[in-house]
Design a protein around this motif. Structure first.
Motif, mmCIF file in Angstrom:
data_model
loop_
_atom_site.group_PDB
_atom_site.id
_atom_site.type_symbol
_atom_site.label_atom_id
_atom_site.label_comp_id
_atom_site.label_asym_id
_atom_site.label_seq_id
_atom_site.Cartn_x
_atom_site.Cartn_y
_atom_site.Cartn_z
ATOM 1 N N MET A 112 0.842 -1.190 0.000
ATOM 2 C CA MET A 112 0.000 0.000 0.000
ATOM 3 C C MET A 112 0.877 1.240 0.000
ATOM 4 S SD MET A 112 -2.912 1.241 2.749
ATOM 5 C CE MET A 112 -1.833 2.075 3.918
ATOM 6 N N LEU A 113 0.767 2.030 -1.055
ATOM 7 C CA LEU A 113 1.515 3.278 -1.137
ATOM 8 C C LEU A 113 0.629 4.432 -0.686
ATOM 9 C CD1 LEU A 113 3.850 5.140 -1.982
ATOM 10 C CD2 LEU A 113 2.878 5.131 -4.303
ATOM 11 N N ALA A 114 1.102 5.170 0.301
ATOM 12 C CA ALA A 114 0.407 6.367 0.769
ATOM 13 C C ALA A 114 1.222 7.592 0.377
ATOM 14 C CB ALA A 114 0.218 6.330 2.288
ATOM 15 N N GLN A 115 0.580 8.556 -0.229
ATOM 16 C CA GLN A 115 1.215 9.823 -0.555
ATOM 17 C C GLN A 115 0.589 10.911 0.309
ATOM 18 O OE1 GLN A 115 0.821 10.376 -4.870
ATOM 19 N NE2 GLN A 115 2.879 9.540 -5.124
ATOM 20 N N ILE A 116 1.439 11.614 1.061
ATOM 21 C CA ILE A 116 0.980 12.732 1.882
ATOM 22 C C ILE A 116 1.331 14.014 1.145
ATOM 23 C CG2 ILE A 116 1.111 13.882 4.116
ATOM 24 C CD1 ILE A 116 1.937 11.243 5.354
ATOM 25 N N VAL A 117 0.322 14.843 0.919
ATOM 26 C CA VAL A 117 0.469 16.010 0.054
ATOM 27 C C VAL A 117 0.911 17.228 0.864
ATOM 28 C CG1 VAL A 117 -0.643 17.478 -1.652
ATOM 29 C CG2 VAL A 117 -1.372 15.094 -1.396
ATOM 30 N N LEU A 118 1.964 17.876 0.400
ATOM 31 C CA LEU A 118 2.403 19.139 0.985
ATOM 32 C C LEU A 118 1.961 20.294 0.100
ATOM 33 C CD1 LEU A 118 6.115 18.250 1.902
ATOM 34 C CD2 LEU A 118 4.082 18.019 3.338
ATOM 35 N N PHE A 119 1.661 21.418 0.724
ATOM 36 C CA PHE A 119 1.399 22.667 0.008
ATOM 37 C C PHE A 119 1.905 23.810 0.875
ATOM 38 C CE2 PHE A 119 -2.443 21.490 2.369
ATOM 39 C CZ PHE A 119 -2.639 22.621 3.157
ATOM 40 N N ASP A 120 2.149 24.950 0.293
ATOM 41 C CA ASP A 120 2.679 26.088 1.045
ATOM 42 C C ASP A 120 1.728 26.452 2.185
ATOM 43 O OD1 ASP A 120 4.556 25.990 -0.921
ATOM 44 O OD2 ASP A 120 4.211 28.020 -1.686
ATOM 45 N N GLY A 121 2.269 26.433 3.422
ATOM 46 C CA GLY A 121 1.464 26.774 4.590
ATOM 47 C C GLY A 121 0.845 25.586 5.294
ATOM 48 N N PHE A 122 1.234 24.369 4.922
ATOM 49 C CA PHE A 122 0.667 23.175 5.565
ATOM 50 C C PHE A 122 0.967 23.156 7.061
ATOM 51 C CE2 PHE A 122 5.015 21.953 4.644
ATOM 52 C CZ PHE A 122 5.377 21.203 5.743
ATOM 53 N N ASP A 123 0.153 22.415 7.809
ATOM 54 C CA ASP A 123 0.398 22.230 9.239
ATOM 55 C C ASP A 123 1.331 21.038 9.426
ATOM 56 O OD1 ASP A 123 0.040 21.144 11.993
ATOM 57 O OD2 ASP A 123 -1.355 22.823 12.162
ATOM 58 N N PRO A 124 2.501 21.217 10.045
ATOM 59 C CA PRO A 124 3.478 20.128 10.151
ATOM 60 C C PRO A 124 2.964 18.880 10.864
ATOM 61 C CG PRO A 124 4.512 22.230 10.661
ATOM 62 C CD PRO A 124 3.038 22.491 10.576
ATOM 63 N N LEU A 125 2.209 19.066 11.956
ATOM 64 C CA LEU A 125 1.752 17.897 12.706
ATOM 65 C C LEU A 125 0.758 17.068 11.898
ATOM 66 C CD1 LEU A 125 1.972 16.333 15.315
ATOM 67 C CD2 LEU A 125 0.176 17.772 16.296
ATOM 68 N N ASP A 126 -0.027 17.722 11.049
ATOM 69 C CA ASP A 126 -0.954 16.995 10.178
ATOM 70 C C ASP A 126 -0.203 16.043 9.252
ATOM 71 O OD1 ASP A 126 -2.852 18.626 11.285
ATOM 72 O OD2 ASP A 126 -3.495 19.568 9.415
ATOM 73 N N VAL A 127 1.042 16.363 8.965
ATOM 74 C CA VAL A 127 1.865 15.564 8.050
ATOM 75 C C VAL A 127 2.701 14.536 8.806
ATOM 76 C CG1 VAL A 127 3.775 15.647 6.391
ATOM 77 C CG2 VAL A 127 1.959 17.379 6.307
ATOM 78 N N ILE A 128 3.417 15.003 9.830
ATOM 79 C CA ILE A 128 4.379 14.138 10.514
ATOM 80 C C ILE A 128 3.702 12.983 11.242
ATOM 81 C CG2 ILE A 128 6.120 14.056 12.338
ATOM 82 C CD1 ILE A 128 7.044 15.326 9.721
ATOM 83 N N ALA A 129 2.559 13.234 11.889
ATOM 84 C CA ALA A 129 1.888 12.172 12.648
ATOM 85 C C ALA A 129 1.497 11.001 11.743
ATOM 86 C CB ALA A 129 0.676 12.731 13.399
ATOM 87 N N PRO A 130 0.745 11.224 10.661
ATOM 88 C CA PRO A 130 0.435 10.072 9.799
ATOM 89 C C PRO A 130 1.657 9.497 9.098
ATOM 90 C CG PRO A 130 -0.462 12.105 8.863
ATOM 91 C CD PRO A 130 -0.001 12.424 10.242
ATOM 92 N N TYR A 131 2.651 10.346 8.794
ATOM 93 C CA TYR A 131 3.862 9.835 8.142
ATOM 94 C C TYR A 131 4.540 8.797 9.036
ATOM 95 C CZ TYR A 131 8.295 9.648 5.645
ATOM 96 O OH TYR A 131 9.394 9.204 4.941
ATOM 97 N N GLU A 132 4.704 9.120 10.313
ATOM 98 C CA GLU A 132 5.386 8.186 11.220
ATOM 99 C C GLU A 132 4.589 6.908 11.413
ATOM 100 O OE1 GLU A 132 7.888 8.804 14.261
ATOM 101 O OE2 GLU A 132 8.071 10.977 14.126
ATOM 102 N N VAL A 133 3.265 7.027 11.510
ATOM 103 C CA VAL A 133 2.426 5.836 11.660
ATOM 104 C C VAL A 133 2.574 4.928 10.448
ATOM 105 C CG1 VAL A 133 0.029 5.014 11.718
ATOM 106 C CG2 VAL A 133 0.751 6.867 13.235
ATOM 107 N N LEU A 134 2.491 5.504 9.272
ATOM 108 C CA LEU A 134 2.573 4.702 8.054
ATOM 109 C C LEU A 134 3.977 4.125 7.840
ATOM 110 C CD1 LEU A 134 0.418 7.124 5.949
ATOM 111 C CD2 LEU A 134 -0.201 4.756 6.462
ATOM 112 N N HIS A 135 4.990 4.915 8.187
ATOM 113 C CA HIS A 135 6.359 4.415 8.084
ATOM 114 C C HIS A 135 6.555 3.222 9.030
ATOM 115 C CE1 HIS A 135 10.692 4.458 7.488
ATOM 116 N NE2 HIS A 135 10.841 4.460 8.799
ATOM 117 N N ALA A 136 6.032 3.328 10.241
ATOM 118 C CA ALA A 136 6.150 2.218 11.193
ATOM 119 C C ALA A 136 5.391 0.994 10.696
ATOM 120 C CB ALA A 136 5.626 2.649 12.559
#
Length: 223
Positions: A1-25
Motif C-alpha cells: 500500500m503506497l500512501a502519498q501525503i500532500v504538501l502545500f505552502d502553509g501546511f500544518d506540520p503535525l498533520d503531516v508528521i503524525a500520519p507519516y510516522e504511523v505509516l512508516h512504522a
C-alpha cells in the motif's frame, strides 16, 4: 500500500508528521507492504509550512494512479478573528492559506483520485475544507477541526462530529492530533488490526474518539 501525503505552502506540520510516522512504522511491521512518501502537486521541492521557518521536502509528484491512499493535511496560520484584531496579514489566515491551494493543480489531481475506485482520499483537520471549497465532496460525510464544521456544511458536505469519519473512499480526521488516529484507522482497515495495534504499542499511543462510518443500519432517531 503506497500512501502519498500532500504538501502545500502553509501546511500544518503535525498533520503531516503524525500520519507519516504511523505509516512508516506500519511499513516496518509489514516488511515493506506499506510505504509512504511526501509529494506536492508540482513535484519535488522544498515546501514551507505555516509554522515559522519549518519546511519539509517533497520527493515526488502527487499521482492518483500510483497511490493507494492520498492524505491531505490542513494549514497552520492565524484564525480570521485573530487577524482582524492584530497586525497579522489576513492573507495568512488558515482559510486564506487553504483557499490558495485551489489555484494550484491539487484540486484536479484529488478529483481524479476520488473518481478512481481503488484510491482512498483521506484528510487531516482542514484538509477536508480544501476538498469542500473545491466542490469535490458535496453530499459526502466528513469532519474537520471543530471551528471549520460550519464552512464544511456551507459548501455542501455533510459534517459529522467525530474523530474519524469513514465515508468509503473518503476518510477524514478532525483536529490536528487526529492525524495519528486517522492513520492508525487506515492501517487497521486496509492492512489489519494486528499491525495497527503493533504501531500503537510502538508509539505508546491509545486511539481516542469516535470513528463514524456509513456502514451499518442508520439510526431511526436523529439527535
Amino acid at each position: 500500500m503506497l500512501a502519498q501525503i500532500v504538501l502545500f505552502d502553509g501546511f500544518d506540520p503535525l498533520d503531516v508528521i503524525a500520519p507519516y510516522e504511523v505509516l512508516h512504522a506500519a511499513g516496518m511491521f509489514t516488511e515493506g507492504a506499506v510505504s509512504v512518501e511526501l509529494v506536492t502537486a508540482e513535484g519535488p521541492r522544498e515546501v514551507p509550512s505555516g509554522t515559522g521557518p519549518l519546511s519539509l521536502r517533497s520527493t515526488g509528484t502527487l499521482d492518483p494512479v500510483r497511490a493507494d491512499v492520498i492524505i491531505l493535511p490542513g494549514a497552520a496560520g492565524e484564525l480570521p478573528a485573530e487577524a482582524a484584531t492584530t497586525d497579522e496579514d489576513p492573507q495568512d489566515t488558515i482559510p486564506a492559506v487553504l483557499g490558495r491551494t485551489l489555484q494550484t493543480g491539487l484540486p484536479g489531481l484529488v478529483e481524479e483520485a476520488l473518481r478512481r475506485e481503488d484510491t482512498i482520499v483521506a484528510t487531516v483537520c482542514g484538509g477536508s475544507l480544501v476538498l469542500a471549497m473545491a466542490g469535490l465532496i458535496e453530499g459526502r460525510h466528513a469532519t474537520t477541526h471543530h471551528l471549520g464544521l460550519e464552512l464544511l456544511e456551507a459548501t455542501g458536505a455533510r459534517p459529522v462530529r467525530a474523530r474519524v469519519v469513514d465515508d468509503g473512499d473518503l476518510v477524514t480526521g478532525a483536529g490536528v492530533t487526529s492525524g495519528l488516529d486517522l492513520a492508525l484507522y487506515l492501517i487497521e482497515r486496509e492492512i489489519g488490526p494486528r499491525v495497527a495495534h503493533s504501531v500503537e504499542q510502538l508509539f505508546a499511543h491509545e486511539r481516542r474518539g469516535v470513528v463514524w462510518s456509513t456502514r451499518g443500519q442508520a439510526p431511526a432517531l436523529a439527535l
